[in-house]
Each structure stands twice: as C-alpha cells, then as structure tokens.
Design a protein around this motif. Sequence first.
Motif, mmCIF file in Angstrom:
data_model
loop_
_atom_site.group_PDB
_atom_site.id
_atom_site.type_symbol
_atom_site.label_atom_id
_atom_site.label_comp_id
_atom_site.label_asym_id
_atom_site.label_seq_id
_atom_site.Cartn_x
_atom_site.Cartn_y
_atom_site.Cartn_z
ATOM 1 N N ARG A 14 8.539 -3.967 -4.399
ATOM 2 C CA ARG A 14 8.953 -3.688 -3.036
ATOM 3 C C ARG A 14 9.221 -4.894 -2.326
ATOM 4 N N ARG B 226 2.709 -15.480 -4.584
ATOM 5 C CA ARG B 226 2.862 -16.821 -5.152
ATOM 6 C C ARG B 226 3.195 -16.717 -6.465
ATOM 7 N N ASP B 227 2.715 -16.022 -7.275
ATOM 8 C CA ASP B 227 3.026 -15.675 -8.670
ATOM 9 C C ASP B 227 4.395 -15.153 -8.964
ATOM 10 N N ALA C 273 -3.715 2.654 12.402
ATOM 11 C CA ALA C 273 -3.829 2.012 11.442
ATOM 12 C C ALA C 273 -4.905 1.028 11.055
ATOM 13 N N SER D 254 -12.287 -6.561 6.921
ATOM 14 C CA SER D 254 -12.680 -5.688 5.768
ATOM 15 C C SER D 254 -13.050 -6.556 4.568
ATOM 16 N N GLY D 255 -12.611 -7.770 4.474
ATOM 17 C CA GLY D 255 -12.860 -8.468 3.259
ATOM 18 C C GLY D 255 -11.794 -8.209 2.088
ATOM 19 N N MET D 256 -10.665 -7.378 2.619
ATOM 20 C CA MET D 256 -9.736 -7.011 1.758
ATOM 21 C C MET D 256 -8.382 -7.642 1.729
ATOM 22 N N LEU E 127 -9.063 -4.065 9.288
ATOM 23 C CA LEU E 127 -8.432 -4.906 8.152
ATOM 24 C C LEU E 127 -8.622 -6.214 8.081
ATOM 25 N N ALA F 241 -1.786 -5.794 1.668
ATOM 26 C CA ALA F 241 -3.090 -5.236 1.445
ATOM 27 C C ALA F 241 -2.880 -3.762 1.298
ATOM 28 N N GLU F 242 -1.978 -3.242 1.691
ATOM 29 C CA GLU F 242 -1.786 -1.671 1.527
ATOM 30 C C GLU F 242 -1.199 -1.502 0.077
ATOM 31 N N ASP F 243 -0.459 -2.274 -0.587
ATOM 32 C CA ASP F 243 0.104 -1.960 -1.868
ATOM 33 C C ASP F 243 0.065 -3.382 -2.589
ATOM 34 N N PRO F 244 -0.729 -3.741 -2.950
ATOM 35 C CA PRO F 244 -0.914 -5.181 -3.429
ATOM 36 C C PRO F 244 -0.188 -5.185 -4.896
ATOM 37 N N VAL F 245 -0.113 -4.214 -5.758
ATOM 38 C CA VAL F 245 0.614 -4.082 -6.939
ATOM 39 C C VAL F 245 2.068 -4.192 -6.882
ATOM 40 N N ARG F 246 2.698 -3.567 -5.800
ATOM 41 C CA ARG F 246 4.172 -3.515 -5.734
ATOM 42 C C ARG F 246 4.686 -4.351 -4.855
ATOM 43 N N ASP G 28 -3.174 -16.540 -2.767
ATOM 44 C CA ASP G 28 -2.213 -15.509 -3.128
ATOM 45 C C ASP G 28 -1.028 -15.385 -2.774
#
Lengths: 485, 365
Positions: free
Chosen positions: A307, A271-272, A55, A63-65, A60, A198-203, A174
């Motif tokens: 999710r 947070r949003d 993984a 990585s800065g991500m 991670l 980090a894996e799925d920041p949108v969902r 965030d």
Amino acid sequence: MDDVLESATPAVEAIFSGIALPVLVYFLVINSSYLVLVVAAALEFRRSTRQLPFAGREELLGSGMVPSVSVVTAMFNEEAGIKVATQAMLALHYPRHEVIVVDDGSTDGGFEVLREAFDLVEVPRRMPADLPVREPASSIHVPRNGRTRLTVIRKPNSGRSDSLNVGVNFATQDLVVFVDSDSVLDPDALLAIVRPFAEDPVRVVAGGGVIRAINGCVVRGGRVNEVRMSRNWLARIQVVEYLRAFHLGRAGWSRLKSLILISGAFGIFRRDVLVEVGGLDPSSIGEDFELVLRVHKHMRRERRDYRVQFVSEPICWTEVPETATVLRKQRRRWHRGLWETLWAYRSMFLNPRYGKVGMIAIPYYWLFELLAPLLELFGLVLVVLGTVLGVVDVGYFMLFMAVAYGYAILVTLAAMTVEELSFHKYPRWRDLLSTLAAAVVENIGYRQATAVWRLEGWAQSLTGRKQEWGTMTRTGFDTSQEQGP
Amino acid sequence: MGEVVVQPWLLRLSLWIMLATFVALAATIALARVTRRRRERAVARRVGPLRADVLALVSGEDDGDSGTRLGALKGASVDLVAPVLIGYLSKIRGAPAERIVDVLVAHGLVRRARAGVTSWSGTRRARSVWTLGVMHVEEAVADVVPRLQDRDRAVAVTTARSLGMLGDAAAAEALLAAVAPGRRGRGELPVWVVVEALVGLGSPAADTIGRALVDDDASTRAVAAMSIGRAQHLSQRSRLRDLVTHEEDPTVLAALAEALGGLGDPADTVTLTELTAHAHPRSVRLAAVRALGDLADSRAITALGVLLADTDPRVGELSADVLVGLGPAGLSEVQSHVAGDGDAAAAADYGLAMHSLRQSAGRTG
C-alpha cells in the motif's frame, strides 16, 4: 486585413464545429474528475476524523510499537534557516527518530552554523553502499554529547536527490522520511505520518503527508504558531491550489488506492523498499513522482501485497513562490518532470498488470494533468478566435466562459467546504474571505499563465533544452514570517 | 454565426444552478464556522464551573464533596462531563479511577454503554465499547467481542483497545482473526492496537497467540510474534524457534528475532546468529543483532564480535554499538578488534568513538 479574416472564417468555423464539443466535454470531465476526488477526499476525512477520538494516538506514542524513523534532509546554502529547522526536526513529538542533514556542498556558512549550534565533532563512520551515489560523503559529524540523534554529512555538491540517497545510506532506522530543509513540520507530523506503518507494517511501503503554504503564517522557533493567509495574491491563489490539488486530490487518490504522487517535501518510505528500488533517481526532474511510480512498478512486478497511503492529518508547511518569475520556473520544472516521468513509465499506461495504478491513475495523469494546459489553451484560443471572427456571438462567448470557469470555481469551493468541515486551519474570517476571493481570481490570468508555463516546460523537454532550477530566496523562518494582524 | 456547441438556455440554466450551489456552499462554510464556535463556547461555559471538582476527583484529592456533586449532576451537564471523566479514566489507576467509575455508574453509564453497543450510530457504538473497556466492566466482554467485526472500522479499532483493557483471554482468538483482511472491508485492524490488546490479555492467552504463529496471513503471524515477545510468553519459545526456520516474510522474521531477544534465553544465540546471515534481508539481520544484544550472555557477545567484521558497515556499526552498551565484557570485545585495518576495526573505531563521546558527556553533564 478584413480579407484575411474573411478567408480564415470558414477554416475556424470548421475547426470550431469539429473540436469545440470534445474540448467542452474535456473541460467538463476534468472538473468533474476533480469533484469526484474532492468527494472521495471528503469521505476519507470523515472516516479519519471520526476515528481520531478512538484511534489512541497518544497510546501509540508510548506503546513501544512505533517504528523507528530517520528524518533525512538535504541542505544547500541554507545558512539562514538550517539551525532552527534542525532544532525543530529534533524536537518533533516522536519517541524514536534520528535526524540526518546532508550538506550538499554548501558554499555559505550553513555547516558552520550547525557545527556551532550542536557542537559537532567528526566521527569515523563508513558509508554503506546500499544505494549508488554520485558523490560520497567526505565527512560525518555528530553532536559531541554522543546522544543527540543528529548526523550531519558533508559531501561535494551533486544535487538534492543524490544527497538524499547519501542520507538513506546512513539512515539506521526502518522508515525514512524525506523533508525539505526549508519546510516546517507540525509537532505531531511524524507520529501521524508513521501511523499507517504501525497499523499495517507488512503492507504499507510508502506514504505522503499534507503540504500547505506557509506564506503569511506566524512562525516562531521552527513552529507555525498562527495560521494566516499571505497578503500576496500569488501566494493566496496557491493556497487554494494546494488545497484542491495536493490536499484533497491526493487524499482522493489514496481513498481510491491509486496514489502515485508523494511530494518530495514530505514523504515517508520503508527503508528496505527504498533500497530495493534503488532510491531517488538523481537524473530525474520529477524525482518524487518517479520514485513512487518505480515503487508501484516494482511491487506489482514482484506480485507483493502493498500500500501507498496519503495521510491527511500531518502538515508540512512550505514556502510557495510570491513572484511570477520563480513561479514560472517552478511550474516549468514540475510539468517537465511530469512529462518525462510519464513517458519513462509509458509501459504502465493502461496496462492491467499494474492494477488501478496502470488502468486509472496513470491514464488520468496523461489526460488530465499532462494534456490539461494544452487543451485548455487551445480551447481558449479557439473560443476567442471564434468570437473575433464572428463564428461565436460575444454574449454567447461570455456565457460560455462564465459556465466553464464557474464550474472550476465550484470545484474549489467544494474543496474549501470540505476543508472547513474537517480541518478548518484558517481561523480568521478575513482569511476565509480572501481564500474565497482567491478561488475566483485564480481563473483570471493565473490559470492561463500557469498553463503557458507548463507548456513551456514540456517544450523544453521535447527540444532537449537543459533544465534550469528555480531559486527560492529563503530568509529563514525564525521571525521573518511574522506579520502584523 | 455558426452553430452553437451548447444551446444558450442550457448554459444559462447551468450558470444558475452553479450560482445556487456557490451560495449553498458559502453558506455551509459560514454556518459550520459559526456553529463550531458557538458549540465550543457553550461547552466551555458549562464545563468550566465543574472543572475544579473534576480535577479534585482525578488527582485523588477529593474529600467526597466533588464526587457527590459530580454524581448529582443532571441532564446536559452529565453528557458534557462524562466524556471528560472517561478520558481521564484511561490514564489513571487506583483509588481516583475507582471514584470516577462510581460517579459514572451513578449516572447509569454502564447500562447506557451496554445498550449502546448495538446502536445504529457508529459513534455511539465506539463510545459504548470504549466506556465498557475503561470502566473494566468484565461481564460485558461477550457484548463487546462481536464489534471487532463491526462494519465501521472506528468501532472495530476501539473494540480491540477496549478488549485489551478488559483483559479476558477469551477474546484472543477474535482479536487475532481481526488482523487479516476480512470480507466487505472488515478486519485489517491496526497491528499495534491488536498487539497492545493481546499483551493486555496476559498469560492465559499465550497458547492461542502461539497457535497464530502458523496463520496464513503474514500480518497475523507478525502480531503473534510481537505479542509473545512483549508479553514475555516463555511457553511459546519453541513455537517461535520452529517458525524461524521456514518463515519468509521479512517483517515477520524481524518480529520473531525481536521476540526471541525479548524472551532472553541464551540458547537462542544460535538461532539469532543464523538470522544475521547475509542471505536474510538487512532489516532481519539488524533485528537479530539487536536481539543478540538483548540476550547479553557471553555467547551472544562472541557472536556480535564476529559481526563487527561484517561487510555491511551498518551491521558492523550496530554490533559495535550494541556491544559497548553491554558493559565491560562487550567493551572489551570491541577493543580487541581495534588493532587492524579491516571492516572489524572500522566498526570498532566507530563504536568506541561514540562510546567515548557519551562517556565524556556523562562526566561533564
């Protein structure tokens, strides 16, 4: 007396023949559903443990991500342990996190302890009005070096939820992680609980981590150094209970993509999204449950792809009650919170608009969490009454009870097997044996007592009685949790 | 006595079945514990004597003997030492890494890994693609790429990380395609893994990544924006600017802002200032403030100065924090707002207070 019993016999016999089978079926279904969740959790653990070596968790970290995180905790009269807890939170193995401690009007020397330990100075900072709060901050303090990422907020007392909302308002990152100030996090807990984001920041919008009982463990410097089982039987039983219900149960729900409960002791939110839904409800008793349901409702109504994920890996250690008095108050509060939240969100019950959450998870919580103590006690009373009145043979009664509770023990043992094959947190053989014993003893008295207490909580709500908050006497984790071998 | 709900024989049978299951589960628990401990002891016993050679090799202090001894290992010892060496290989560079690759090649690891890419075992497939990646076996890219759509997610994730190390731009399209949800649970690879891999592909992948900025899937667009910013693909700047005007997803917008800041063209001050408008979600506004700080030219400083007066205290405070971090020009901009009692003065006060604390700590510590 004999006449009374004789006259009651036909009535009991009629009730017994009409209701016994549904009660039995309910008992079988509830335990089978736990078994299904244990199996689902086992699949989830198998997946995550197989992925772990590949993984890239260490990558991670560098990585800065990694998303930035605000760890928010509320304290009220936590003088004994707040310094160590704050140091431990600041020392978590994570590259981008700040710690926000909200002093909810403590009357002890908790704030002075922090001021001295971190050389705090007051700064002129305004509070954003993202979330409405009952009591705003009266002063904001940061360490004098200006670099340690700690903010201590003082405010008048208004409760945990309102204090956490104040903390969210001040959070600059965030993601927001809620942690109880008397809980202890594993060093990598933050990194692991953030990974889904980090894996799925949108969902991914929310997540929860594993909660385990700290009683009996050796704790030094705000870290669990050695995992041990408590000598107190109430705590031992709760270890088993937490494992079955909170650890495997929630991992199972996460696997079924229907997680609706994240523990307030260790939960993470975008947070949003927290701001969109209005934060924690200070008037709710089951505020953690209520918040997650509100997130689900909001996201579904907005038709957003989202999710809520449970992470089985990070661990938050928390003290569980060791006396019946405190346990009783806790269970009353939990069940009252469950009922009030389920009732408030009754529009989601069997509502296809809310997908699996509305069609599976919420009906399950109504049937198998809310009604469970009522039906369990009803079934128990019925069988005992039937035996006393001769409607049921004593031998048959014993056999029936052995099967009913045997199945419950079987489910717990299945959960323990999954734990041993995946995480094996308790290395000592004697701890394993006492866990096995607790799985059996749980069914003799504990289970029935908690069922009664849960009904009391429900009744308190229905009769409009004021909620009493239980008080856990904390001694601080620095050395007091150490026990001999 | 009334009718029984369940026949006693059925209850007895259930009880016996449960008892048997209890015993089986208890035995499983005990057996798992004993087996695990025996395995741990066996590994320690076999690997222990070789530890000095492994450390000499990875630290670059090998005079040749350690490599020779490790290269001459046979049987089970190879299976125990190879994963240890592969583990180190992902963390070191230069001559020690080359010596480790020599040892692994001597043990036929490349051949075994290429054969293992299509193994029935998911664990072996994952190990194989990882081995090919850390050993930089560039000719194996064609074997590795299809594993991005592996039925086992662990294999797909490992493949993405491996492709980043192999650094062949031909893999960019397949990597981007693996971000969106695919059929039968495939796809949806971790965003951070794919971004790191795409960055590893270098500038030849820039155009492919730039084209993904208009993908239908928001996660794919976010990955593309993040990769462009991190890899400094200056050629994709105009594509980023085009997307800003019509992107709606806040996560993608924030990633776009961050990428524009990372590319560092002062001409983007206007675009980023537009992203700080109240119409945008706060996460986007904050990302744009940070990006303006990355641009760090006089126009960005002026724009940040205006933002000190923002009605959202967080935007004002972050602007102040960013400005004081930009040196004398930024500090002077903040100081010019101190006189007064509005939002700008409050934000400036906070920024200067934090700056002053850091300065004092720097002087004393």
